[in-house]
Design a protein around this motif. Structure first.
Motif, mmCIF file in Angstrom:
data_model
loop_
_atom_site.group_PDB
_atom_site.id
_atom_site.type_symbol
_atom_site.label_atom_id
_atom_site.label_comp_id
_atom_site.label_asym_id
_atom_site.label_seq_id
_atom_site.Cartn_x
_atom_site.Cartn_y
_atom_site.Cartn_z
ATOM 1 N N LEU A 237 52.938 39.300 35.745
ATOM 2 C CA LEU A 237 53.638 40.568 35.957
ATOM 3 C C LEU A 237 52.846 41.483 36.888
ATOM 4 C CD1 LEU A 237 56.026 42.379 35.236
ATOM 5 C CD2 LEU A 237 54.736 43.173 33.248
ATOM 6 N N ALA A 238 51.513 41.492 36.756
ATOM 7 C CA ALA A 238 50.688 42.331 37.630
ATOM 8 C C ALA A 238 50.749 41.844 39.078
ATOM 9 C CB ALA A 238 49.241 42.324 37.136
ATOM 10 N N ILE A 239 50.709 40.526 39.276
ATOM 11 C CA ILE A 239 50.831 39.975 40.631
ATOM 12 C C ILE A 239 52.188 40.315 41.222
ATOM 13 C CG2 ILE A 239 50.908 37.824 41.950
ATOM 14 C CD1 ILE A 239 48.886 36.665 39.998
ATOM 15 N N LEU A 240 53.224 40.227 40.401
ATOM 16 C CA LEU A 240 54.571 40.565 40.867
ATOM 17 C C LEU A 240 54.691 42.061 41.158
ATOM 18 C CD1 LEU A 240 57.140 38.943 41.365
ATOM 19 C CD2 LEU A 240 57.920 39.596 39.091
ATOM 20 N N SER A 241 54.019 42.900 40.369
ATOM 21 C CA SER A 241 54.043 44.344 40.625
ATOM 22 C C SER A 241 53.363 44.671 41.946
ATOM 23 C CB SER A 241 53.351 45.098 39.488
ATOM 24 O OG SER A 241 54.017 44.899 38.259
ATOM 25 N N GLU A 242 52.240 44.012 42.210
ATOM 26 C CA GLU A 242 51.558 44.214 43.495
ATOM 27 C C GLU A 242 52.456 43.804 44.651
ATOM 28 O OE1 GLU A 242 49.901 43.133 47.101
ATOM 29 O OE2 GLU A 242 50.379 41.556 45.650
ATOM 30 N N ALA A 243 53.125 42.653 44.509
ATOM 31 C CA ALA A 243 54.019 42.185 45.567
ATOM 32 C C ALA A 243 55.178 43.157 45.766
ATOM 33 C CB ALA A 243 54.550 40.796 45.222
ATOM 34 N N THR A 244 55.697 43.711 44.680
ATOM 35 C CA THR A 244 56.806 44.667 44.783
ATOM 36 C C THR A 244 56.367 45.938 45.499
ATOM 37 O OG1 THR A 244 57.751 43.825 42.720
ATOM 38 C CG2 THR A 244 58.508 45.973 43.469
ATOM 39 N N LEU A 245 55.198 46.468 45.140
ATOM 40 C CA LEU A 245 54.701 47.677 45.800
ATOM 41 C C LEU A 245 54.429 47.425 47.276
ATOM 42 C CD1 LEU A 245 52.271 48.974 43.025
ATOM 43 C CD2 LEU A 245 54.457 49.974 43.699
ATOM 44 N N SER A 246 53.850 46.272 47.586
ATOM 45 C CA SER A 246 53.591 45.943 48.990
ATOM 46 C C SER A 246 54.901 45.751 49.747
ATOM 47 C CB SER A 246 52.735 44.677 49.084
ATOM 48 O OG SER A 246 51.456 44.887 48.512
ATOM 49 N N PHE A 247 55.891 45.161 49.089
ATOM 50 C CA PHE A 247 57.192 44.966 49.732
ATOM 51 C C PHE A 247 57.852 46.315 50.034
ATOM 52 C CE2 PHE A 247 61.802 44.364 49.607
ATOM 53 C CZ PHE A 247 61.952 43.310 50.518
ATOM 54 N N LEU A 248 57.633 47.296 49.172
ATOM 55 C CA LEU A 248 58.219 48.621 49.372
ATOM 56 C C LEU A 248 57.426 49.473 50.356
ATOM 57 C CD1 LEU A 248 59.207 49.489 45.697
ATOM 58 C CD2 LEU A 248 60.710 48.744 47.551
ATOM 59 N N GLY A 249 56.289 48.951 50.823
ATOM 60 C CA GLY A 249 55.515 49.654 51.838
ATOM 61 C C GLY A 249 54.438 50.561 51.315
ATOM 62 N N VAL A 250 54.146 50.531 50.002
ATOM 63 C CA VAL A 250 53.093 51.383 49.436
ATOM 64 C C VAL A 250 51.937 50.530 48.910
ATOM 65 C CG1 VAL A 250 54.610 53.293 48.861
ATOM 66 C CG2 VAL A 250 54.334 51.426 47.234
ATOM 67 N N GLY A 251 51.820 49.308 49.404
ATOM 68 C CA GLY A 251 50.760 48.404 48.963
ATOM 69 C C GLY A 251 49.786 48.106 50.084
ATOM 70 N N MET A 252 49.526 46.826 50.289
ATOM 71 C CA MET A 252 48.570 46.412 51.307
ATOM 72 C C MET A 252 49.158 46.603 52.706
ATOM 73 S SD MET A 252 46.018 45.699 49.509
ATOM 74 C CE MET A 252 44.958 45.107 50.840
ATOM 75 N N PRO A 253 48.323 47.009 53.675
ATOM 76 C CA PRO A 253 48.814 47.243 55.042
ATOM 77 C C PRO A 253 49.064 45.921 55.773
ATOM 78 C CG PRO A 253 46.444 47.578 54.940
ATOM 79 C CD PRO A 253 46.899 47.341 53.521
ATOM 80 N N PRO A 254 49.829 45.960 56.875
ATOM 81 C CA PRO A 254 50.099 44.723 57.633
ATOM 82 C C PRO A 254 48.852 44.071 58.197
ATOM 83 C CG PRO A 254 51.663 46.452 58.221
ATOM 84 C CD PRO A 254 50.617 47.094 57.368
ATOM 85 N N THR A 255 47.783 44.845 58.416
ATOM 86 C CA THR A 255 46.550 44.253 58.937
ATOM 87 C C THR A 255 45.802 43.448 57.881
ATOM 88 O OG1 THR A 255 45.414 46.335 58.446
ATOM 89 C CG2 THR A 255 46.256 46.023 60.685
ATOM 90 N N GLN A 256 46.080 43.694 56.588
ATOM 91 C CA GLN A 256 45.490 42.939 55.485
ATOM 92 C C GLN A 256 46.615 42.528 54.537
ATOM 93 O OE1 GLN A 256 42.525 45.417 53.689
ATOM 94 N NE2 GLN A 256 41.130 45.299 55.411
ATOM 95 N N PRO A 257 47.481 41.638 54.973
ATOM 96 C CA PRO A 257 48.700 41.380 54.201
ATOM 97 C C PRO A 257 48.447 40.590 52.934
ATOM 98 C CG PRO A 257 48.589 39.886 56.072
ATOM 99 C CD PRO A 257 47.434 40.835 56.208
ATOM 100 N N SER A 258 49.068 41.033 51.855
ATOM 101 C CA SER A 258 49.171 40.231 50.648
ATOM 102 C C SER A 258 50.497 39.486 50.708
ATOM 103 C CB SER A 258 49.103 41.120 49.405
ATOM 104 O OG SER A 258 50.234 41.971 49.364
ATOM 105 N N LEU A 259 50.831 38.754 49.659
ATOM 106 C CA LEU A 259 52.094 38.014 49.668
ATOM 107 C C LEU A 259 53.288 38.958 49.744
ATOM 108 C CD1 LEU A 259 51.329 35.224 47.033
ATOM 109 C CD2 LEU A 259 51.395 35.016 49.516
ATOM 110 N N GLY A 260 53.208 40.092 49.064
ATOM 111 C CA GLY A 260 54.294 41.058 49.132
ATOM 112 C C GLY A 260 54.471 41.627 50.525
#
Length: 308
Positions: A237-260
């Motif tokens: 669930l935590a990994i999925l939450s990180e991916a969701t936040l990154s998918f919405l644009g409030v997570g990891m930046p494009p220069t350091q992309p996570s799976l989201g």
């Protein structure tokens, strides 16, 4: 020391949990998938054709190459490239490392907060218990994703632009963990309230053992089994939450992309024919979450004495 470690490992393998693991093809398969993904992510520099975080290794003339089995595919870009010339396989390996690291750190932080709150609330009871549990109820009354987005946005606004990228992972860990500790707190509180009434705790109180020592040395070890099960189940669930936040644009930046982040970038090119930009990161994320959840389900059943 090696002999002692080997003996403990052999004892764990021959225990009831080890026997249950050997008898469960789903658990063994999930464990193999998780180990392979984690090792590939940790040793990504050895397997990845390029470092996707190094802009000097990106070539625009190699942009949007299809996977290797397509007519226009090229080696060593096995899963194709994105519009910046970034190798998709390399991005997935490095992105998996970030997603797993952020997810694991979030679970550890949530568990530390929740276990501490649960021990204090369950041991002392009274007004302290009511105050801490009402704080937990307040956190649960707000959608987890909304709280995580709000905290992430606040932390980003407080930091100067030059520090937002380097601290993006820490911001995600704080945002996820501050909304995920309540389950651990309730689980530990319930176990603590049972344990504090037993004879060994009463004896420790009579001989004036400090409360902190009683909670840490006596009560805590007897509450870890449900906590470990909850942590395993919440990792996905935590990994999925990180991916969701990154998918919405409030997570990891494009220069350091996570799976989201990779899924968010690939989604923009989905209808232009570059399907591999979103499909392969999504499959990797699905494999990680599914394997962790299946392993957590097995662990919950294996540690349940009623099912033995």
């Amino acid at each position: 020391m090696r002999a002692d470690f080997a003996g403990r490992l052999r004892g764990a393998w021959d225990s009831d949990v080890g026997w249950s693991f050997r008898r469960s093809p789903v658990a063994m398969g999930s464990a193999v998938v998780i180990v392979v993904i984690v090792l590939a992510a940790l040793f990504a520099p050895l397997f990845a054709p390029q470092n996707p975080y190094d802009l000097t290794q990106l070539f625009l003339d190699k942009a949007e190459l299809p996977p290797i089995w397509s007519a226009d595919g090229e080696r060593p870009y096995w899963l194709g490239t994105d519009p910046q010339g970034r190798d998709v396989l390399s991005a997935i390996l490095y992105g998996s490392r970030l997603s797993i690291l952020i997810g694991a750190a979030s679970v550890i932080a949530s568990m530390a907060i929740g276990v501490t709150v649960g021990l204090v609330a369950g041991y002392f009871g009274g007004g302290i218990d009511n105050l801490l549990m009402r704080v937990g109820d307040t956190v649960l009354s707000i959608p987890t994703l909304l709280v995580a987005i709000l905290l992430s946005a606040v932390f980003r606004e407080l930091l100067p632009p030059s520090l937002r990228g380097p601290f993006a992972g820490a911001i995600l860990v704080a945002a996820i963990s501050l909304t995920g500790w309540v389950q651990y707190a309730r689980t530990v509180r319930a176990s603590t309230m049972v344990e504090r009434g037993k004879e060994y705790v009463q004896a420790a109180r009579i001989i004036r053992v400090p409360s902190l020592r009683i909670m840490r040395k006596h009560i805590l070890p007897n509450t870890l089994t449900p906590v470990l099960v909850a942590a395993t189940l919440n990792l996905g669930l935590a990994i999925l939450s990180e991916a969701t936040l990154s998918f919405l644009g409030v997570g990891m930046p494009p220069t350091q992309p996570s799976l989201g982040t990779l899924i968010r970038i690939g989604n923009q090119y989905l209808f232009s024919g570059a399907w591999w930009l979103v499909v392969f990161p999504a499959v990797q994320l699905g494999l990680i979450v599914l394997s962790v959840n299946l392993l957590g389900d097995w662990l919950r059943d294996a540690l349940n004495p009623r099912l033995r």
